[in-house]
Design a protein around this motif. Structure first.
Motif, mmCIF file in Angstrom:
data_model
loop_
_atom_site.group_PDB
_atom_site.id
_atom_site.type_symbol
_atom_site.label_atom_id
_atom_site.label_comp_id
_atom_site.label_asym_id
_atom_site.label_seq_id
_atom_site.Cartn_x
_atom_site.Cartn_y
_atom_site.Cartn_z
ATOM 1 N N GLU A 99 49.171 35.119 31.999
ATOM 2 C CA GLU A 99 49.842 33.868 32.390
ATOM 3 C C GLU A 99 48.850 32.713 32.478
ATOM 4 O OE1 GLU A 99 53.043 33.238 32.547
ATOM 5 O OE2 GLU A 99 53.322 35.304 31.856
ATOM 6 N N ALA A 100 47.611 33.004 32.848
ATOM 7 C CA ALA A 100 46.591 31.953 32.853
ATOM 8 C C ALA A 100 46.267 31.522 31.426
ATOM 9 C CB ALA A 100 45.331 32.454 33.563
ATOM 10 N N GLU A 101 46.140 32.485 30.530
ATOM 11 C CA GLU A 101 45.828 32.170 29.140
ATOM 12 C C GLU A 101 46.974 31.434 28.453
ATOM 13 O OE1 GLU A 101 42.842 35.975 28.261
ATOM 14 O OE2 GLU A 101 44.939 36.022 27.600
ATOM 15 N N ALA A 102 48.201 31.612 28.945
ATOM 16 C CA ALA A 102 49.357 30.950 28.338
ATOM 17 C C ALA A 102 49.501 29.502 28.790
ATOM 18 C CB ALA A 102 50.626 31.728 28.673
ATOM 19 N N HIS A 103 48.810 29.126 29.875
ATOM 20 C CA HIS A 103 48.918 27.748 30.376
ATOM 21 C C HIS A 103 48.000 26.849 29.562
ATOM 22 C CE1 HIS A 103 49.058 24.302 33.051
ATOM 23 N NE2 HIS A 103 49.969 24.922 33.798
ATOM 24 N N ASP A 104 48.544 25.739 29.048
ATOM 25 C CA ASP A 104 47.802 24.863 28.136
ATOM 26 C C ASP A 104 46.606 24.184 28.809
ATOM 27 O OD1 ASP A 104 49.552 25.466 26.103
ATOM 28 O OD2 ASP A 104 50.862 23.741 26.498
ATOM 29 N N GLU A 105 46.666 23.971 30.129
ATOM 30 C CA GLU A 105 45.610 23.215 30.805
ATOM 31 C C GLU A 105 44.605 24.100 31.532
ATOM 32 O OE1 GLU A 105 47.146 19.156 32.363
ATOM 33 O OE2 GLU A 105 48.856 20.513 32.484
ATOM 34 N N ILE A 106 44.733 25.400 31.391
ATOM 35 C CA ILE A 106 43.730 26.329 31.909
ATOM 36 C C ILE A 106 42.814 26.706 30.758
ATOM 37 C CG2 ILE A 106 43.339 28.622 32.893
ATOM 38 C CD1 ILE A 106 45.901 28.328 34.453
ATOM 39 N N LEU A 107 41.512 26.563 30.971
ATOM 40 C CA LEU A 107 40.543 26.752 29.890
ATOM 41 C C LEU A 107 40.379 28.226 29.519
ATOM 42 C CD1 LEU A 107 37.739 24.270 31.072
ATOM 43 C CD2 LEU A 107 39.579 23.839 29.431
ATOM 44 N N ASP A 108 40.157 28.454 28.233
ATOM 45 C CA ASP A 108 39.836 29.799 27.751
ATOM 46 C C ASP A 108 38.353 30.112 27.899
ATOM 47 O OD1 ASP A 108 42.491 30.233 27.017
ATOM 48 O OD2 ASP A 108 42.181 29.286 25.060
ATOM 49 N N ASP A 109 37.528 29.064 27.973
ATOM 50 C CA ASP A 109 36.089 29.234 28.113
ATOM 51 C C ASP A 109 35.592 28.262 29.187
ATOM 52 O OD1 ASP A 109 33.482 30.015 27.775
ATOM 53 O OD2 ASP A 109 33.137 28.704 26.027
ATOM 54 N N PRO A 110 35.151 28.745 30.324
ATOM 55 C CA PRO A 110 34.948 30.136 30.739
ATOM 56 C C PRO A 110 36.274 30.898 30.871
ATOM 57 C CG PRO A 110 33.725 28.612 32.154
ATOM 58 C CD PRO A 110 34.667 27.792 31.355
ATOM 59 N N PRO A 111 36.249 32.207 30.637
ATOM 60 C CA PRO A 111 37.494 32.974 30.661
ATOM 61 C C PRO A 111 38.006 33.203 32.077
ATOM 62 C CG PRO A 111 35.623 34.425 30.299
ATOM 63 C CD PRO A 111 35.080 33.033 30.268
ATOM 64 N N VAL A 112 39.292 33.547 32.168
ATOM 65 C CA VAL A 112 39.918 33.879 33.451
ATOM 66 C C VAL A 112 39.401 35.239 33.915
ATOM 67 C CG1 VAL A 112 42.102 34.192 34.646
ATOM 68 C CG2 VAL A 112 41.944 32.604 32.706
ATOM 69 N N THR A 113 39.135 35.365 35.192
ATOM 70 C CA THR A 113 38.727 36.647 35.767
ATOM 71 C C THR A 113 39.649 36.989 36.929
ATOM 72 O OG1 THR A 113 37.150 35.622 37.292
ATOM 73 C CG2 THR A 113 36.318 36.285 35.138
ATOM 74 N N VAL A 114 39.915 38.287 37.099
ATOM 75 C CA VAL A 114 40.745 38.782 38.200
ATOM 76 C C VAL A 114 40.004 39.944 38.843
ATOM 77 C CG1 VAL A 114 42.977 39.710 38.905
ATOM 78 C CG2 VAL A 114 42.846 38.090 37.000
ATOM 79 N N ARG A 115 39.833 39.886 40.156
ATOM 80 C CA ARG A 115 39.144 40.937 40.886
ATOM 81 C C ARG A 115 39.985 41.377 42.081
ATOM 82 N NH1 ARG A 115 36.732 40.539 36.894
ATOM 83 N NH2 ARG A 115 34.501 40.185 36.541
ATOM 84 N N LEU A 116 39.948 42.675 42.358
ATOM 85 C CA LEU A 116 40.585 43.199 43.565
ATOM 86 C C LEU A 116 39.674 42.870 44.744
ATOM 87 C CD1 LEU A 116 42.308 46.669 43.942
ATOM 88 C CD2 LEU A 116 41.053 45.614 45.816
ATOM 89 N N THR A 117 40.142 42.054 45.653
ATOM 90 C CA THR A 117 39.288 41.567 46.745
ATOM 91 C C THR A 117 39.780 41.973 48.133
ATOM 92 O OG1 THR A 117 40.518 39.464 46.799
ATOM 93 C CG2 THR A 117 38.538 39.560 45.413
ATOM 94 N N GLU A 118 41.038 42.432 48.249
ATOM 95 C CA GLU A 118 41.560 42.763 49.575
ATOM 96 C C GLU A 118 42.439 44.004 49.518
ATOM 97 O OE1 GLU A 118 43.383 39.726 51.937
ATOM 98 O OE2 GLU A 118 42.247 38.108 50.970
ATOM 99 N N LEU A 119 42.364 44.786 50.577
ATOM 100 C CA LEU A 119 43.312 45.880 50.821
ATOM 101 C C LEU A 119 43.952 45.587 52.160
ATOM 102 C CD1 LEU A 119 41.166 48.958 49.653
ATOM 103 C CD2 LEU A 119 43.028 47.846 48.428
ATOM 104 N N ALA A 120 44.954 44.744 52.122
ATOM 105 C CA ALA A 120 45.592 44.276 53.347
ATOM 106 C C ALA A 120 46.618 45.289 53.840
ATOM 107 C CB ALA A 120 46.247 42.916 53.096
ATOM 108 N N ASP A 121 47.274 44.978 54.950
ATOM 109 C CA ASP A 121 48.244 45.903 55.543
ATOM 110 C C ASP A 121 49.422 46.154 54.625
ATOM 111 O OD1 ASP A 121 46.704 46.143 57.803
ATOM 112 O OD2 ASP A 121 47.722 44.511 58.865
#
Length: 295
Positions: free
Chosen positions: A211-233
């Motif tokens: 969905e980030a790559e499909a948005h025209d105003e979100i840059l491809d370079d630098p690329p989008v990154t997704v990280r698991l950062t929380e294990l909430a309740d």
């Protein structure tokens, strides 16, 4: 009224006709010369100096942050030159020396009495000369956020996104860490998505990236990154980091909102759970029975 008689009357008449009247005429002539020279030099200097300073600064790529105070300084300089020339031409050199001495003494006294004001003036000079803080920039400091509308020598004016105008002493800005999200041509934006514990984490990451790559105003370079950062309740937190070009406050909010909505709709369509956050209270409650009071 009877005319004065004798030698005293003659002396007074001679003093008036030979010294007082010519002196008054000379002073009036000098004063008229002073005023005429002052006005001519000031307006001619203003007409010549202001366009020259503006062209010089614009040729060097100086923005409106420096143009406004430069105009004020130019007018002050022209006024000082006009006064100096007018005093010299009118023959008021001694008076000019006396005024300069008095002004120096007053400046010293005012300096001790207005140290905060002088601190703001000095800070204003540094802020005006700082190329990283310009009029129109979006800045954050001490929990405040807004757009810089004006930087003068004493205070700066920042308009918040609620359309409130904050007048800030320059010393506060000069002695505080200021965040300028639009100082560079790119801005990294972060957004935390929460998905259910029973969902496929890799699939959810793929959706967030696509969905980030499909948005025209979100840059491809630098690329989008997704990280698991929380294990909430109630959810697993996936933090998305993406970049936008030529950031402004309106674009930042709009792009982030459009992106978050697109991810939510895609997750709903692919049955990826995005649970409501909730908290569970643990522990016990003790109830003590109180005997009724005797009548």
């Amino acid at each position: 009224m009877l005319p004065l008689q004798g030698g005293l009357g003659a002396d007074v008449e001679r003093y008036v006709t030979e010294r007082l009247v010519p002196g008054a005429i000379d002073f009036a002539t000098d004063a008229a010369t002073f005023l005429l020279v002052l006005l001519v030099v000031y307006y001619v200097g203003k007409a010549v100096a202001l366009p020259a300073v503006r062209r010089l600064l614009e040729a060097r790529g100086v923005g409106p942050t420096l143009l406004k105070p430069a105009r004020k300084l130019t007018l002050v300089g022209v006024g000082f030159v006009a006064l100096t020339v007018a005093f010299a031409v009118a023959g008021f050199g001694n008076l000019l020396t006396s005024i300069a001495t008095i002004a120096a003494a007053l400046t010293l006294a005012i300096g001790f009495a207005a140290q905060d004001l002088i601190g703001n003036l000095v800070a204003g000079v540094f802020l005006i000369g700082d190329p990283k803080i310009q009029i129109g920039d979006w800045v954050e400091w001490n929990g405040n956020v807004g757009i810089v509308e004006d930087i003068s020598f004493r205070v700066s004016r920042v308009r918040t996104f609620d359309n409130e105008l904050i007048t800030v002493p320059n010393s506060e800005l000069a002695n505080t860490a200021i965040t300028n999200p639009v100082a560079k041509d790119k801005l990294r934006v972060q957004f935390l998505f929460g998905v259910g514990y029973d969902d496929d984490i890799d699939h959810a990451k793929q959706v967030v990236v696509e969905e980030a790559e499909a948005h025209d105003e979100i840059l491809d370079d630098p690329p989008v990154t997704v990280r698991l950062t929380e294990l909430a309740d109630s959810y697993v937190g996936l933090k998305s980091r993406f970049w936008i070009d030529e950031p402004a406050r309106a674009d930042f909010v709009r792009i982030r909102s459009e992106y978050a909505q697109a991810v939510k709709e895609r997750c709903d369509a692919e049955e990826i759970d995005m649970p409501y956050p909730h908290q569970q209270l643990t522990g016990g409650i003790e109830v003590e029975q109180v005997a009724p009071a005797d009548d």
